[in-house]
Design an enzyme around this catalytic site. Structure first.
Site, short mmCIF file in Angstrom:
data_model
loop_
_atom_site.label_atom_id
_atom_site.label_comp_id
_atom_site.label_asym_id
_atom_site.label_seq_id
_atom_site.Cartn_x
_atom_site.Cartn_y
_atom_site.Cartn_z
N CYS A 170 -1.37 8.79 3.71
CA CYS A 170 -1.34 8.28 2.33
C CYS A 170 -2.54 8.79 1.55
CB CYS A 170 -1.36 6.75 2.34
SG CYS A 170 0.04 6.00 3.20
N GLU A 210 0.87 -1.19 0.00
CA GLU A 210 0.00 0.00 0.00
C GLU A 210 0.89 1.22 0.00
OE1 GLU A 210 -1.52 3.34 1.03
OE2 GLU A 210 -1.53 2.41 3.01
#
Length: 996
Positions: free
Chosen positions: A787, A753
């Site tokens: 993120c 990720e």
């Protein structure tokens, strides 16, 4: 006397968290009627009900609620259109909005049915719009009107919206509103004028609203004998009316309210402070008490406030107000309302995992609370009561309790309650005040929708009154008896926040950081120095890394053979330990990871949720599964551990992601060697220790410390059976290459990720105040170090100027500083390397910076920054900090904007702000992102509700916190058994005998 006021004030707070049945019991006792009273009240209420229904033919709202029920297609379309249409500046988007809302609804079925000419006029505007935009071919009306084209449609719909605006708004200016109050429709009524607008987002907004209130006071003061008053919302007078900012906003708001109150007192005008969200109640009491004690206001009885009956704290609050009036030598004007934020408050408590709700969950409970409070108000010596209601039973009950007294007033919303009070005012000598919104139609939109939702809800008296199928017996049912019949319990369809995900799992517990005492105690906890030593941060050696893998490999056989249920139990125990150690973990997150207090709390909750969610999913998904096949054969699918996993976690979520990776791998039957980011080893050590305390064998989880070199040692070990990683794209690609070295190394899974150039797209239907709030949250909170954080803001050019102006003001109101300070919104970035990269880039883009914020002179504080681009293609890489890039697009260019974002190759998050449903469909169909957020912020994914993870350069999937995540950690094995091989198929033979 001050001691008594302080004691009464302290008595208010505990009810906030008290169980609903415990709060209700004394309220029911106070609200119950004797049999004689009940008979008298019912008879009077029945008469009022007849008056109300007789007046319906002239009542705009009743007619609208009859024609356009909120659950219908037309009602939903009307609500959506009214909320957005008048603020859209460009005709192209206005046409898209009209098409979106009108073409699927059956407006023709409403044409000419209403008894109200104005309702029918508004309907005609909608019918004409549908005629042009609809799919039906050959329509004479369509052919005739089509010659005028889309401008005609806009004019027709605009006229319908303007007519709707007249329902709820007394006037566009205070002078116009005062003039309208002199017309025959308002004969005998006075008004409380509410200057409409959203809560202030900037100091400039607050100043504008302050001046608006001042002008209204002056206007009403020109004729004080008319008896009109002004209503004030404190949220309009300060952009940071929040508990965390109380040190700044409370004294500033007290000063502003004092200034308005002195002007009102000099003009002999009443001034009432409106009630707002539950989180602001305590601050509002501080502000009101400060103003009430102003010596310059001595002897003035015009100061007032509102109390919401749906609040558990309403009744003791009234006792406190009465004492405040006695202490300051005045009768406080007290408006009792049902409450206007019920749905918002319920959601807010659920999202934050609070212990309970600050308000009642049943409509009947609110009615009971209202009556109990009304009874207290009628006997209070230092309160002048004002009862805001449209409920005939409530009015009749108050009249019964009041006897022949007239020393109180009723209040109604402008446009509602027609027929209920006219005879009481004009023949009975009672006083009624109309709550009268004032403002331009653009400003009324959010208010309009809120009133429609509040008074059009199925359970509301106004809605039920409009439904001829609802009997008088139901309309006039005693709320106290309803509560007793329900056993005094909370509504069964509204679970406590802790049971939000029941029966699967318990929701993580939050802290009420809107409570000043809890916030202060939490701040003291996180400011307690943590123990730190160099040894805890020392990088692991190559031998240490190899040994960790060796020991994990030795433990794998026994741990993988442990039943799934037992492994899941370990995760549940770990979740409990995390919550028990919340204070220490938050201190570590604040001091080592530089998290603000709310961010630290959210991360502890997310770690807890990961553990409980993966435990629940493992029990459900990882047990052996029998698969279908021919008779005489058994097929079993099993999910088993792969071996030793490497878990490499980032510094921006050093607890939640770290434990989420570990928990998933462990519950799937794997052993784990975990490497946290080198910036946050102390958090990792604490988390690993708790994991072992929860029952995970020490051999099953090993911790190594270090940077990319240590990570490379780990992932290059051929015994590693899988890698789960969160971090940069470059690092994830380096890991992927490592996993492919050596001809004999097995092919192993990589779950990666990474980040992305996350975009938020807004068209001109977006509500600017909401959009700006979500931009600030998405781009600047957590110092932009998520993120999912916003990197690229794409605004329709028609709204760019106004949006960026408000955004600049909102940025100026941010508090940037020590993350351990409860008032801090934005803390420092993680380390010097991150700071230097971001500041170097800012310097490079200096000429394109259009807004920034002031930061402390010392420390690693990167100023929140807005950077204007010539074109959305100019940003090709992610800058991991509080920097938002802005570009614009033209009407009709949303699909091209989405395509441009897709072309960047990332695919993590995207935000969309639009009131056009087809725009949402467009984004869902075309955006290649893992998480799409519509009309909200684009950060803060919730475990189990919003599984998180991207595609393309943003990750491999599967999504963390989702139902498919655990499978990636497993080896799938199928066993097929021929059950006929040892003497035939006994089950089939038995079946044959049964048939015979």
């Amino acid at each position: 006397m001050n001691d008594n006021i302080n004691r009464l004030r302290r008595a208010i707070r505990p009810l906030y968290r008290m169980a609903e049945p415990d709060v209700l019991a004394p309220l029911v006792a106070a609200a119950r009627l004797t049999a004689k009273q009940r008979a008298a009240v019912t008879a009077r209420a029945a008469g009022l009900l007849q008056q109300l229904r007789a007046a319906q033919s002239d009542g705009w709202v009743n007619q609208f609620l009859q024609e356009y029920r909120l659950g219908s297609e037309e009602g939903t379309a009307l609500l959506s259109l009214a909320e957005a249409f008048l603020r859209v500046p460009d005709p192209g988007t206005a046409d898209l909005l009209i098409t979106d809302k009108l073409t699927n609804a059956d407006w023709r079925s409403h044409k000419g049915k209403s008894a109200s000419i104005l309702v029918n006029s508004a309907t005609w505007g909608l019918v004409l719009g549908k005629a042009i935009l609809g799919d039906a071919e050959g329509s004479l009306l369509k052919r005739l009107i089509a010659r005028s084209g889309e401008p005609f449609v806009r004019q027709g719909v605009g006229a319908a919206m303007q007519l709707m605006g007249q329902v709820f708004v007394m006037g566009r200016t205070i002078d116009e509103a005062m003039q309208r109050m002199e017309t025959s429709e308002n004969l005998g009524f006075t008004a409380s004028f509410d200057m409409l607008g959203e809560a202030a987002r900037t100091h400039e907004d607050a100043e504008r609203y302050f001046e608006s209130y001042g002008r209204a006071v002056a206007a009403v003061g020109r004729n004080p004998n008319r008896g009109h008053s002004i209503s004030v919302k404190l949220s309009a007078l300060h952009p940071r009316y929040e508990t965390a900012q109380a040190g700044q906003c409370v004294p500033e708001l007290a000063d502003r309210l004092r200034h308005l109150a002195r002007r009102a007192a000099a003009a002999n005008v009443q001034l009432t402070v409106d009630a707002e969200e539950a989180a602001r109640l305590e601050m509002s009491l501080d502000i009101i008490e400060t103003v009430a004690r102003d010596p310059a206001l001595s002897g003035w009885d015009g100061l007032g406030m509102a109390v919401q009956a749906y609040s558990k704290r309403a009744r003791p609050l009234i006792t406190w107000i009465d004492a405040l009036g006695a202490a300051t030598g005045r009768r406080v004007k007290l408006r009792l309302v049902k409450g206007a934020y019920w749905d918002t408050e319920i959601k807010y408590a659920q999202e934050r995992g609070l212990a309970g709700y600050p308000l009642f969950t049943r409509k009947a409970a609110t009615d009971v609370s209202y009556l109990a409070c009304a009874r207290d108000m009628l006997t209070a010596k230092n309160i002048h009561p004002a009862f805001a209601t449209h409920n005939a039973l409530t009015v009749a009950t108050i009249l019964e309790w009041a006897g022949g007294a007239r020393d109180f007033e009723f209040q109604r919303l402008h446009g509602m309650g027609e027929g209920l009070f006219e005879n009481l005012v004009r023949e009975g000598g009672y006083h009624c005040r109309t709550y009268a919104p004032v403002g331009g139609h653009r400003d009324l939109l959010a208010y309009l929708v809120r009133r429609l939702l509040e008074n059009g809800a199925n359970s509301s008296f106004v809605h039920q009154l409009a439904d001829r199928n609802i009997s008088e017996e139901i309309l006039l049912g005693d709320p106290a008896e309803k509560i007793l019949a329900a056993g005094g319990t909370a509504h069964p369809a509204i679970p406590l926040p802790s049971a939000l995900f029941a029966p699967e799992r318990i929701n993580s517990a939050g802290l009420d950081l809107d409570d000043a005492e809890i916030l202060a105690a939490t701040a003291r906890q996180v400011q307690t120095p943590i123990s730190d030593d160099a040894a805890a941060r020392a990088p692991s050696t190559p031998d240490t890394v190899k040994l960790a893998v060796t020991q994990a490999q030795k433990t794998f056989a026994s741990w993988s053979a442990t039943p799934v249920a037992a492994r899941a139990d370990c995760l549940d125990r770990l979740a409990d330990l995390i919550e028990a150690q919340r204070g220490e973990l938050m201190a570590l997150l604040v001091q080592e990871a530089k998290k603000t207090i709310p961010d630290a709390l959210s991360e502890v909750r997310e770690a807890t949720d990961f553990c409980r969610y993966y435990a629940a999913r493992a029990r459900r998904d990882l047990t052996p599964l029998d698969l279908p096949g021919p008779t005489g054969e058994r097929n079993i699918l099993r999910h088993e551990g792969r071996g030793v996993w490497a878990a490499i976690a980032p510094w921006n979520f050093p607890l939640a992601i770290f434990l989420g990776q570990i928990a998933a791998a462990l519950v799937a039957g794997n052993c784990v060697v975990a490497k946290p980011a080198p910036q946050t080893p102390l958090i990792a050590r604490k988390a690993a220790a708790l994991t072992h305390r929860a029952g995970i064998p020490k051999g099953a989880l090993h911790l190594i410390i270090g940077g990319a070199d240590v990570g490379a040692m780990l992932t290059s070990d051929p015994r590693i059976a899988g890698v789960v990683f969160t971090g940069s794209v470059a690092a994830s690609k380096a890991i992927a290459r490592n996993l492919l070295t050596g001809d004999t190394r097995p092919l192993v899974p990589l779950i990666a990720e990474t980040g992305g150039v996350n975009a938020m797209i807004a068209d001109s239907t977006a509500l600017t105040e909401q959009l700006v709030r979500d931009i600030v949250i998405s781009g600047f909170h957590s110092a932009g170090q998520r993120c999912s954080a916003l990197r690229l803001l794409l605004l329709q050019e028609d709204i760019a100027s106004q949006t960026l102006a408000m955004l600049g003001g909102a940025m100026a109101a941010l508090k940037i500083g020590d993350p351990a300070d409860p008032a801090t919104d934005v803390g420092p970035v993680i380390d010097r390397a991150a700071f230097d990269r971001l500041m170097t880039y800012r310097e490079k883009m200096a000429e394109r910076i259009i807004h920034t914020a002031t930061v402390p002179k010392s420390g690693l504080f990167v100023p929140p920054t807005i950077i204007m681009l010539d074109h959305m293609d100019d940003l090709r890489e992610e800058f991991f900090g509080p920097l938002i890039h802005v570009a614009t697009w033209r009407t009709g260019g949303m699909e091209a904007a989405i395509a441009a974002v897709n072309d960047k190759g990332f695919g993590l998050t995207m935000g969309l702000h639009s009131r056009i449903a087809r725009a949402a469909d467009l984004a869902q169909d075309h955006a290649r992102v893992g998480n799409l957020y519509i009309n909200r912020s684009m950060t803060g994914a919730v475990v189990g509700s919003q599984p998180f993870g991207g595609e393309g350069l943003s990750g491999t999937g599967p999504k963390a916190g989702g139902p498919h995540y655990l499978f990636r950690f497993c080896a799938e094995r199928t066993t097929t058994i021929d059950t006929t091989s040892a003497g035939g198929n006994a089950s089939l033979l038995s079946l044959e005998e049964d048939i015979a």
